[in-house]
Scaffold this motif. Structure first.
Motif, mmCIF file in Angstrom:
data_model
loop_
_atom_site.group_PDB
_atom_site.id
_atom_site.type_symbol
_atom_site.label_atom_id
_atom_site.label_comp_id
_atom_site.label_asym_id
_atom_site.label_seq_id
_atom_site.Cartn_x
_atom_site.Cartn_y
_atom_site.Cartn_z
ATOM 1 N N SER A 161 0.829 -1.208 0.000
ATOM 2 C CA SER A 161 0.000 0.000 0.000
ATOM 3 C C SER A 161 0.861 1.254 0.000
ATOM 4 O O SER A 161 0.588 2.220 -0.710
ATOM 5 C CB SER A 161 -0.925 0.011 1.222
ATOM 6 N N LEU A 162 1.919 1.229 0.816
ATOM 7 C CA LEU A 162 2.821 2.376 0.886
ATOM 8 C C LEU A 162 3.527 2.592 -0.449
ATOM 9 O O LEU A 162 3.625 3.716 -0.943
ATOM 10 C CB LEU A 162 3.845 2.173 2.004
ATOM 11 N N LEU A 163 3.995 1.493 -1.070
ATOM 12 C CA LEU A 163 4.654 1.598 -2.369
ATOM 13 C C LEU A 163 3.704 2.153 -3.424
ATOM 14 O O LEU A 163 4.086 3.004 -4.230
ATOM 15 C CB LEU A 163 5.176 0.228 -2.802
ATOM 16 N N LEU A 164 2.448 1.682 -3.415
ATOM 17 C CA LEU A 164 1.470 2.156 -4.372
ATOM 18 C C LEU A 164 1.219 3.648 -4.192
ATOM 19 O O LEU A 164 1.178 4.412 -5.151
ATOM 20 C CB LEU A 164 0.160 1.381 -4.208
ATOM 21 N N PHE A 165 1.104 4.075 -2.936
ATOM 22 C CA PHE A 165 0.900 5.501 -2.673
ATOM 23 C C PHE A 165 2.072 6.320 -3.200
ATOM 24 O O PHE A 165 1.888 7.366 -3.826
ATOM 25 C CB PHE A 165 0.728 5.753 -1.175
ATOM 26 N N LEU A 166 3.301 5.831 -2.954
ATOM 27 C CA LEU A 166 4.484 6.575 -3.388
ATOM 28 C C LEU A 166 4.572 6.640 -4.908
ATOM 29 O O LEU A 166 4.981 7.653 -5.470
ATOM 30 C CB LEU A 166 5.741 5.931 -2.798
ATOM 31 N N LEU A 167 4.180 5.565 -5.579
ATOM 32 C CA LEU A 167 4.188 5.573 -7.044
ATOM 33 C C LEU A 167 3.171 6.556 -7.600
ATOM 34 O O LEU A 167 3.450 7.320 -8.520
ATOM 35 C CB LEU A 167 3.892 4.162 -7.568
ATOM 36 N N VAL A 168 1.966 6.540 -7.027
ATOM 37 C CA VAL A 168 0.905 7.425 -7.504
ATOM 38 C C VAL A 168 1.273 8.890 -7.294
ATOM 39 O O VAL A 168 0.992 9.744 -8.127
ATOM 40 C CB VAL A 168 -0.427 7.098 -6.788
ATOM 41 N N SER A 169 1.922 9.171 -6.162
ATOM 42 C CA SER A 169 2.214 10.575 -5.841
ATOM 43 C C SER A 169 3.607 10.999 -6.267
ATOM 44 O O SER A 169 4.075 12.053 -5.885
ATOM 45 C CB SER A 169 2.071 10.792 -4.330
ATOM 46 N N SER B 238 23.142 13.952 2.907
ATOM 47 C CA SER B 238 22.252 13.287 1.954
ATOM 48 C C SER B 238 21.430 12.217 2.648
ATOM 49 O O SER B 238 21.804 11.697 3.705
ATOM 50 C CB SER B 238 23.058 12.681 0.801
ATOM 51 N N LEU B 239 20.293 11.906 2.049
ATOM 52 C CA LEU B 239 19.449 10.812 2.518
ATOM 53 C C LEU B 239 20.078 9.501 2.065
ATOM 54 O O LEU B 239 20.414 9.331 0.893
ATOM 55 C CB LEU B 239 18.047 10.949 1.933
ATOM 56 N N ASP B 240 20.253 8.570 2.989
ATOM 57 C CA ASP B 240 20.866 7.281 2.678
ATOM 58 C C ASP B 240 19.785 6.314 2.185
ATOM 59 O O ASP B 240 19.046 5.727 2.979
ATOM 60 C CB ASP B 240 21.566 6.723 3.919
ATOM 61 N N ILE B 241 19.698 6.148 0.880
ATOM 62 C CA ILE B 241 18.689 5.263 0.295
ATOM 63 C C ILE B 241 18.940 3.814 0.679
ATOM 64 O O ILE B 241 18.005 3.035 0.883
ATOM 65 C CB ILE B 241 18.656 5.447 -1.239
ATOM 66 N N GLU B 242 20.210 3.436 0.831
ATOM 67 C CA GLU B 242 20.536 2.053 1.192
ATOM 68 C C GLU B 242 20.016 1.669 2.569
ATOM 69 O O GLU B 242 19.884 0.487 2.871
ATOM 70 C CB GLU B 242 22.049 1.841 1.144
ATOM 71 N N PRO C 257 14.123 0.152 -4.613
ATOM 72 C CA PRO C 257 14.060 0.306 -6.079
ATOM 73 C C PRO C 257 13.358 1.594 -6.497
ATOM 74 O O PRO C 257 13.835 2.320 -7.374
ATOM 75 C CB PRO C 257 13.279 -0.939 -6.528
ATOM 76 N N LEU C 258 12.220 1.892 -5.867
ATOM 77 C CA LEU C 258 11.503 3.123 -6.173
ATOM 78 C C LEU C 258 12.331 4.346 -5.814
ATOM 79 O O LEU C 258 12.406 5.314 -6.573
ATOM 80 C CB LEU C 258 10.182 3.158 -5.413
ATOM 81 N N LEU D 52 14.896 5.309 -8.316
ATOM 82 C CA LEU D 52 14.370 5.798 -9.589
ATOM 83 C C LEU D 52 13.662 7.140 -9.477
ATOM 84 O O LEU D 52 13.462 7.825 -10.472
ATOM 85 C CB LEU D 52 13.393 4.768 -10.172
ATOM 86 N N SER D 53 13.253 7.516 -8.265
ATOM 87 C CA SER D 53 12.441 8.720 -8.090
ATOM 88 C C SER D 53 13.266 9.913 -7.611
ATOM 89 O O SER D 53 13.975 9.816 -6.608
ATOM 90 C CB SER D 53 11.330 8.436 -7.073
ATOM 91 N N PRO D 54 13.154 11.057 -8.284
ATOM 92 C CA PRO D 54 13.847 12.270 -7.819
ATOM 93 C C PRO D 54 13.403 12.701 -6.420
ATOM 94 O O PRO D 54 14.137 13.396 -5.724
ATOM 95 C CB PRO D 54 13.458 13.325 -8.864
ATOM 96 N N ALA D 55 12.197 12.284 -6.015
ATOM 97 C CA ALA D 55 11.682 12.677 -4.701
ATOM 98 C C ALA D 55 12.505 12.097 -3.564
ATOM 99 O O ALA D 55 12.437 12.578 -2.433
ATOM 100 C CB ALA D 55 10.225 12.227 -4.565
ATOM 101 N N TRP D 56 13.282 11.059 -3.855
ATOM 102 C CA TRP D 56 14.099 10.427 -2.824
ATOM 103 C C TRP D 56 15.579 10.769 -2.974
ATOM 104 O O TRP D 56 16.379 10.441 -2.107
ATOM 105 C CB TRP D 56 13.921 8.914 -2.857
#
Length: 198
Positions: free
Chosen positions: A22-30, A165-169, A177-178, A181-185
């Motif tokens: 659900s969280l991933l879907l929300f992040l993809l949509v927004s 910086s935000l540590d994506i790892e 993965p999202l 790929l997303s500039p928001a992160w």
């Protein structure tokens, strides 16, 4: 293990997967609706105390809507403050006098309604009632030991560089993965510089 325990465990695992999906879907949509986000470093400076140079800095954290949503959903965010010290004009093969990564984590504890800020290096934790107060504390870098003054040469100039910086790892595996790929992160500051002259 009883049949009930097995069913209960299976249900909990499925519920957790559903929450992440659900969280991933929300992040993809927004993904396209993020506010202007980014980090900036202010007030980077050094001072000598009892023969040791200490560093202070203030980092202003402006997170994207997606990162804020994840934080408020219980996803911890880890910030990395990369600090380097080297001689001004040093040859490329000269080693840095200092190259450290300070790490801090912010977590929203929904049960208590508090934001927890942790200095990962020493385990120190602070709690705040508001997100704004937590972000301010997260960006307040004080009394970080850099180097002994005797290790620097008189008459030389040294360049202190700092970037956050935000540590994506450090994000939960389903989000990475999202996030890549997303500039928001892709959140970080520019390098901030301070020149130190012993």
């Amino acid at each position: 293990m009883s049949g009930f325990q097995a069913i209960n465990r299976h249900w909990k695992q499925g519920a957790r997967r559903g929450l992440w999906l659900s969280l991933l879907l929300f992040l993809l949509v927004s993904a396209g609706s993020s506010q202007a986000a980014g980090f900036s470093v202010e007030g980077l400076k050094t001072r000598k105390v009892e023969g040791v140079y200490l560093m202070d800095a203030d980092i202003h954290y402006q997170f994207s809507d997606q990162a804020l949503e994840a934080l408020d959903s219980g996803v911890p965010l880890t910030l990395e403050v990369h600090t380097q010290l080297r001689r001004e004009g040093a040859w490329i093969w000269e080693a840095d006098l200092l190259d450290v990564r300070l790490r801090y984590r912010i977590l929203h504890q929904a049960l208590h309604g508090l934001y927890q800020v942790t200095d990962i290096a020493n385990g120190t934790q602070q709690y705040f009632a508001t997100r704004k107060a937590a972000f301010t504390a997260l960006g307040r870098i004080r009394d970080v030991q850099l180097i002994e003054a005797k290790k620097l040469q008189q008459g030389e100039t040294y360049r202190l560089s700092l970037k956050s910086s935000l540590d994506i790892e450090a994000l939960p595996l389903p989000l990475r993965p999202l996030a890549y790929l997303s500039p928001a992160w892709n959140l970080s500051s520019e390098w901030s510089l301070w020149r130190l002259q012993p």
